[in-house]
Design a protein around this motif. Sequence first.
Motif, PDB file in Angstrom:
ATOM      1  N   SER A 172      -0.537 -10.148   5.915  1.00  0.00           N
ATOM      2  CA  SER A 172      -0.860  -8.794   5.453  1.00  0.00           C
ATOM      3  C   SER A 172      -1.773  -8.747   4.224  1.00  0.00           C
ATOM      4  O   SER A 172      -2.286  -7.698   3.897  1.00  0.00           O
TER       5      SER A 172
ATOM      6  N   ASP B  95       3.844 -10.461   0.227  1.00  0.00           N
ATOM      7  CA  ASP B  95       3.744 -11.885  -0.086  1.00  0.00           C
ATOM      8  C   ASP B  95       2.340 -12.412   0.213  1.00  0.00           C
ATOM      9  O   ASP B  95       1.536 -11.731   0.855  1.00  0.00           O
TER      10      ASP B  95
ATOM     11  N   ASP C  16       0.450 -15.121   2.126  1.00  0.00           N
ATOM     12  CA  ASP C  16       0.570 -16.155   3.163  1.00  0.00           C
ATOM     13  C   ASP C  16      -0.712 -16.967   3.181  1.00  0.00           C
ATOM     14  O   ASP C  16      -1.803 -16.415   3.334  1.00  0.00           O
TER      15      ASP C  16
HETATM   16 MG    MG Z   1       3.196 -11.771   4.677  1.00  0.00          MG
END
Ligand code: MG
Length: 554
Positions: free
Chosen positions: A213, A224, A226
């Motif tokens: 995202s 978060d 990634d």
């Molecule tokens: Mg994520």
Amino acid sequence: VKCLQKLDTSLRRNIVTNVVASSAEAPQKDETDEKEGRKSFSAVQVERQGQAERSVLMSCPPKINEKKFLKYFSRHGDIKKYFFYERNGLYAVVEFAKRECVESLLEATKIPCLSNEFPMPFKSRLLSLSHYGSAASPNQQSGQQCQPQTTIPIDQLIDRLSRKESIDQQVTSLMETYQLTDDNSRLRFLVCSLLQDIAAAYFPECTIKLFGSSVNGFGKLGCDLDMFLDLDDISGRRTKKQESGLFLEYQLKTVSTERVVTQRILSFLGECLDQFGPGCNGVQKILNAHCPLVRFFHHPSGFQCDLTANNRVAMKTTELLYLYGELDPRVRHLVFIVRCWARVHGITSSISGAWITNFSLTIMVLFFLQRRNPPIIPCLDHLKDLAGPMDNSMIEGNDCTFVSDLSKIQLQRNTETLDQLLHEFFEFYSAFAFSKMSIDIRKGKEQIKPVKNHLHIQNPFDSSLNISKNVNAAQLERFVALCQESTWLLEQTKTNTPSGKGGSASTPWGLATLLQPTNVAEIKSNRKRRVGLTSDRIKGLIESLKNGTQLKKS
Ligand code: MG
Ligand code: GTP
């Protein structure tokens, strides 16, 4: 739709700040900000990675004279952009016009002289800016303009939305408050670039890429980070077989599986981050997971980071989600609202378990938009048909080919408004045959479920896999119950607007009502109300038929 597109452009425009061109005195708008064309995923990544490589991140004194700040950094070359942010103190990101400017700046940067501690001698682009002498110079300013890097609490959001006069305004407000800002995206790429510097000390050809995202267009402030370590250039995967003649190969250590390679590299990098990675705290090596990863907290940015390796399918999935989000602004808006709604009601969670994930939820929204009449977005098979030779992509035996040039995609004319779509989304999944059918965005049609998982959502690039096999019966039931409840709530909204109700401007209505935390007990009691309401609606329908009134779908 045009209105929403304008809204999307204006939102993006509003989030670009402090862009400096050739001198510290001449702030100008970023070139990319003026371009309204839709860029391909890879073009955006290349641009962002370039910005990040030319940037430095630093903690700053609490009060700083911005003019002096710019003058100081301009000594090393032209500054393209800078911004400040608050995170237990003031931080700044400075992006130079050229990479050489960063090198010049780093040459002039000192190793700290500490009295009781000893520094680990690993230099990075994470710096500390300090004042010589007294902190109280007459030119010092306080209150640098700082944009928030995290979302506001839900009760404040509800209050903000309740004061809006239309659903469209509520959507704008939700997006402005929650979606990643330009500064936050820059910070994400910069953290990734700082990590790449650490990894490159051992694996110079590697790249660390962002996925999920942070870059798929559906990221919320605070989500978060990634990342995946791309070792393709040194994995031998791209080496062509030599036909004849002499050739040289590197002598390398070997292990039994690619998974072991990934585990060893991640284990080693985890150790590096833990031992001398500036700003990296709480490093955890989760190497026995299905997808081995190193998890840590990057303190200066406040990002929770997950570093994986060889995760190329996830990268392709990210690109696919980005592409769908770019096709029509309603896609991003609907995904945002649904993700936000799901989080508030505990359908999704920050910890893993039997819940529906944001990723699954996004695929469910995309599938719903493919099922509209006419469809708002095309199915993945259609995107594959439009692909050119450069788009061909086979990863681990799966065909991940789809078009990357957005201009090749022709959309059908669908004029449904966002509030209609939101209402229909909840109705669609209130009545979806989850027990028999599977959700498949490749075909854009539900398929007979091949296995007995409660929720079956086909992995877009491997139809044999279910991305939501973790979801249990109770969680699916909760999702369906909340969809039913939300359908009912949205029906109420038609009369329950601030003006319609004549009440105080901050009485929750529309999206604000949907985002109010409820519990299942309330849902059950509301269900009874809804049954009552439905029978009222049927009575109303019969009445109006008798009277020959034209009926509008509510
Ligand atoms: Mg994520
Ligand atoms: P956030 O909840 O905001 O972090 O959303 P996210 O989309 O980043 O989700 P997450 O961090 O859980 O996963 C990151 C990315 O990994 C997703 O966007 C997908 O591309 C991929 N991914 C996550 N879960 C799955 C899964 O179950 N199957 C597959 N194929 N890919 C997944």
